[in-house]
Design a protein around this motif. Structure first.
Motif, PDB file in Angstrom:
ATOM      1  N   UNK A 233      52.515  62.752  48.133  1.00 28.13           N
ATOM      2  CA  UNK A 233      52.901  60.989  49.474  1.00 28.13           C
ATOM      3  C   UNK A 233      53.624  60.246  48.099  1.00 28.13           C
ATOM      4  N   UNK A 234      53.103  60.895  46.256  1.00 30.56           N
ATOM      5  CA  UNK A 234      54.131  59.581  46.019  1.00 30.56           C
ATOM      6  C   UNK A 234      55.457  60.031  46.145  1.00 30.56           C
ATOM      7  N   UNK A 235      55.901  61.177  45.845  1.00 32.09           N
ATOM      8  CA  UNK A 235      57.304  61.614  46.198  1.00 32.09           C
ATOM      9  C   UNK A 235      57.813  60.482  47.687  1.00 32.09           C
ATOM     10  N   UNK A 236      57.148  60.477  48.915  1.00 33.65           N
ATOM     11  CA  UNK A 236      57.820  60.335  49.988  1.00 33.65           C
ATOM     12  C   UNK A 236      57.941  58.952  49.770  1.00 33.65           C
ATOM     13  N   UNK A 237      57.144  58.715  49.078  1.00 28.86           N
ATOM     14  CA  UNK A 237      56.676  57.313  49.042  1.00 28.86           C
ATOM     15  C   UNK A 237      58.188  56.375  48.219  1.00 28.86           C
TER      16      UNK A 237
ATOM     17  N   UNK B 213      43.198  59.007  48.435  1.00 29.45           N
ATOM     18  CA  UNK B 213      42.997  59.920  48.344  1.00 29.45           C
ATOM     19  C   UNK B 213      44.459  60.364  48.233  1.00 29.45           C
ATOM     20  N   UNK B 214      45.486  60.163  50.103  1.00 33.75           N
ATOM     21  CA  UNK B 214      46.383  60.515  50.045  1.00 33.75           C
ATOM     22  C   UNK B 214      47.180  59.404  49.087  1.00 33.75           C
ATOM     23  N   UNK B 215      46.897  58.420  48.874  1.00 33.81           N
ATOM     24  CA  UNK B 215      48.225  58.126  47.491  1.00 33.81           C
ATOM     25  C   UNK B 215      48.679  58.780  46.535  1.00 33.81           C
ATOM     26  N   UNK B 216      47.411  59.605  46.113  1.00 37.36           N
ATOM     27  CA  UNK B 216      47.315  59.581  45.176  1.00 37.36           C
ATOM     28  C   UNK B 216      47.997  61.016  45.354  1.00 37.36           C
TER      29      UNK B 216
END
Length: 245
Positions: free
Chosen positions: A232-236, A225-228
């Motif tokens: 989070x995606x921008x941070x990665x 859920x966090x990965x979606x």
């Protein structure tokens, strides 16, 4: 000191304050800094990233980080003249300064507040302890050594895993699985709190390397859920190499 001067964005129906100048995140690849980067993206406050790379042989942070903080560890943030190290201290500072509504109120949300405080400390004080030991055991088991020493090392590693490490990891995974039953976030509220940002790194490590990816659906689902989340995606994408511990 930092200066807060205007509204930057909103989380839910609450507004996030904006720093007078961009916060600087001193970011080390493959480190706990990634959870601070996720928080900065969720808050949508102005910030810049100063990247540092681990030594490819020692996997240690570069000496240049000691110019920012004497211990030379990441994460570190600079907010004006304020320099803060340690994930928990950084997350607490950012929320208290820019998004206090993401800290449960001890007077009106007592249970959520106690859960928030607990997980802010549990993440590093308990869960990461066992995950770090697991990493050390893996490195010992795979380290180059004379052939006659390998059976001895293997026996020591197996003894530590069987008698201490595996039972404690299993106990903690069962605990977390139950804690997340019927809860979206660790403090138990409708939105995330600092507890979730603190728990991200050990939860990712637990799923990726600690064995929690099988048989613990609530743990796995929380990480997914966090990965979606778009933040989070921008941070990665901005943080670069990150192999979950």
């Amino acid at each position: 000191m930092s200066d807060v001067n205007e509204v930057a964005a909103s989380t839910g129906d609450q507004q996030v304050m904006k720093p007078a100048q961009p916060i600087i995140l001193h970011h080390l690849n493959n480190s706990r800094s990634q959870r601070v980067l996720w928080l900065l993206e969720e808050l949508d406050v102005p910030y810049t990233i100063q990247k540092y790379e681990r030594d490819p042989k020692t996997v240690l942070a570069p000496p240049s980080l000691k110019q920012i903080h004497p211990l030379g560890k990441s994460p570190i943030i600079t907010d004006g003249s304020t320099v803060i190290a340690e994930s928990g201290a950084i997350i607490t500072y950012l929320l208290e300064t820019y998004a206090p509504h993401l800290i449960p109120s001890p007077s009106t949300q007592e249970e959520q507040y106690r859960r928030y405080v607990y997980y802010m400390h549990y993440a590093e004080g308990t869960l990461m302890l066992y995950l770090v030991i697991a990493l050390v055991m893996d490195k010992i088991a795979s380290a180059p050594m004379p052939f006659f020493a390998r059976p001895i090392a293997s026996k020591i590693v197996a003894s530590v895993r069987d008698a201490y490490l595996s039972p404690n990891l299993e106990q903690n995974f069962q605990f977390l699985e139950k804690e997340l039953e019927g809860r979206e976030w660790f403090a138990g509220g409708e939105t995330f709190s600092g507890a979730d940002f603190m728990m991200l790194f050990p939860m990712e490590a637990a799923v990726k390397r600690g064995g929690a990816g099988k048989g613990f659906e609530n743990i796995k689902n929380w990480v997914e859920k966090v990965h979606e989340r778009p933040a989070y995606k921008r941070a990665l994408e901005k943080g670069g190499e990150y192999s979950y511990f």
